[in-house]
Design an enzyme around this catalytic site. Structure first.
Site, PDB file in Angstrom:
ATOM      1  N   ASP A  69      -2.303   5.881   3.279  1.00  0.00           N
ATOM      2  CA  ASP A  69      -2.822   5.132   2.132  1.00  0.00           C
ATOM      3  C   ASP A  69      -3.098   3.707   2.584  1.00  0.00           C
ATOM      4  O   ASP A  69      -3.955   3.478   3.415  1.00  0.00           O
ATOM      5  CB  ASP A  69      -1.820   5.207   0.976  1.00  0.00           C
ATOM      6  CG  ASP A  69      -2.417   4.725  -0.345  1.00  0.00           C
ATOM      7  OD1 ASP A  69      -3.606   4.356  -0.376  1.00  0.00           O
ATOM      8  OD2 ASP A  69      -1.692   4.705  -1.349  1.00  0.00           O
ATOM      9  N   ASP A 114       0.576  -3.020   0.651  1.00  0.00           N
ATOM     10  CA  ASP A 114       0.320  -3.167  -0.784  1.00  0.00           C
ATOM     11  C   ASP A 114       1.284  -4.192  -1.371  1.00  0.00           C
ATOM     12  O   ASP A 114       2.494  -4.143  -1.099  1.00  0.00           O
ATOM     13  CB  ASP A 114       0.514  -1.844  -1.521  1.00  0.00           C
ATOM     14  CG  ASP A 114      -0.642  -0.875  -1.316  1.00  0.00           C
ATOM     15  OD1 ASP A 114      -1.549  -1.201  -0.529  1.00  0.00           O
ATOM     16  OD2 ASP A 114      -0.625   0.198  -1.938  1.00  0.00           O
ATOM     17  N   ARG A 120     -10.581  -4.334   1.948  1.00  0.00           N
ATOM     18  CA  ARG A 120      -9.308  -4.919   1.488  1.00  0.00           C
ATOM     19  C   ARG A 120      -8.683  -5.846   2.529  1.00  0.00           C
ATOM     20  O   ARG A 120      -7.644  -5.564   3.102  1.00  0.00           O
ATOM     21  CB  ARG A 120      -8.302  -3.827   1.088  1.00  0.00           C
ATOM     22  CG  ARG A 120      -8.802  -2.923  -0.017  1.00  0.00           C
ATOM     23  CD  ARG A 120      -7.757  -1.916  -0.433  1.00  0.00           C
ATOM     24  NE  ARG A 120      -8.252  -1.067  -1.517  1.00  0.00           N
ATOM     25  CZ  ARG A 120      -7.570  -0.070  -2.069  1.00  0.00           C
ATOM     26  NH1 ARG A 120      -6.344   0.192  -1.643  1.00  0.00           N
ATOM     27  NH2 ARG A 120      -8.092   0.652  -3.042  1.00  0.00           N
TER      28      ARG A 120
END
Length: 306
Positions: A126, A130, A182
């Protein structure tokens, strides 16, 4: 000249009481997964020294007041990730994170004061990193991110409006080496992207979404055709202020693999919107000149460079 290895973070992790990790606590050296997982839990101040390769799976809880420090040049965490949930005061340094089966590092649920420094991240299932759900006061410095698509996510979702006023993150002197998206992608947060080297990021560099406030300062963008975007996918736009950046190309624009991307422009520019915020009013710092960033970051960022 090699930059000094600091013992405290610059940026948002220096606020809110500062980030000291396990300083003053016991020192434990671990070389296998069971010893590692036992050492990183709980709130007792501890410096966990990682020797060699730690094989993990899934997300592994890290407690408050911890320093996780790789020894030498070959400390690795392979196969799994680290999970910070409602924790405070954590430092993670000098480790290569490889092939995580979820996130490499997940910072969530009001976790505060985290310093991610001099690590190398690659190939997670993933995200590589994060920072979500009202977490804040985080500094991400001198890391290498490579061989990945979704690199750093700040802000869980468009609907997570409770994140507004949190997600205060400084990202400085990192190398985003041909990762796609990102770097970071920000929703609702307050982010300072300073002196990073962006190299051949085919989709975009920095994205500000959902009224995020992002300052993009003194970075070097090479062959990144969308250095900054103020809107992405279905999100509402965010604010970006940019200054002192270098944006260069030395090859034709490739075709992106992301269907959200428009055709690349002939001359890339950093998109801007709104007024964002003033980082110098938040914390003291000295920016390097953008023309020096590529050499600084490629020589000194990543695991094994401390």
């Amino acid at each position: 000249m090699k930059p000094p290895i600091e013992d405290a973070p610059m940026g948002f992790a220096s606020l809110n009481g500062g980030t000291t990790g396990g300083k003053g606590g016991m020192v434990v050296t671990v070389s296998d997964s069971e010893a590692f997982k036992e050492a990183i839990v709980g709130n007792t101040p501890t410096i966990v020294q990682v020797q060699g390769t730690i094989n993990l799976s899934g997300m592994n809880d890290v407690g408050s007041n911890k320093t996780i420090l790789g020894l030498g040049t070959d400390a690795k965490i392979v196969g799994g990730g680290l999970y910070l949930y409602e924790e405070k005061n954590v430092i993670i340094r000098n480790i290569s994170f490889q092939d995580a089966d979820e996130d490499a590092i997940g910072i969530t649920e009001k976790t505060t004061n985290v310093w991610i420094d001099h690590n190398t991240f690659s190939n997670a299932a993933d995200g590589l990193l994060d920072i979500v759900r009202q977490s804040s006061f985080v500094t991400v410095s001198w890391n290498v991110f490579t061989n990945h698509h979704k690199t750093i996510l700040i802000g869980h979702s468009d609907a997570a409006s409770a994140d507004a006023g949190h997600l205060k993150v400084t990202i400085h002197h990192n190398w985003f080496d041909a990762t796609l998206t990102r770097h970071p992608s920000v929703r609702h947060g307050t982010v300072h992207a300073l002196n990073n080297f962006y190299n051949s990021n085919l989709s975009y560099g920095v994205a500000s979404r959902m009224e995020a406030d992002v300052v993009v300062e003194g970075n070097y963008f090479l062959n990144t055709w969308f250095p900054c975007v103020t809107q992405y996918a279905d999100s509402d736009p965010g604010d970006i202020v940019e200054y002192g950046n270098i944006i260069e190309t030395n090859m034709p624009p490739p075709v992106s693999r992301d269907p959200n991307d428009p055709p690349p422009p002939e001359v890339p520019v950093c998109a801007t919107r709104g007024t964002a915020f003033d980082p110098a009013a938040q914390y003291p710092y000295t920016a390097d000149k953008a023309e020096n960033v590529q050499a600084l970051v490629t020589n000194y960022a990543g695991a094994g460079k401390m």
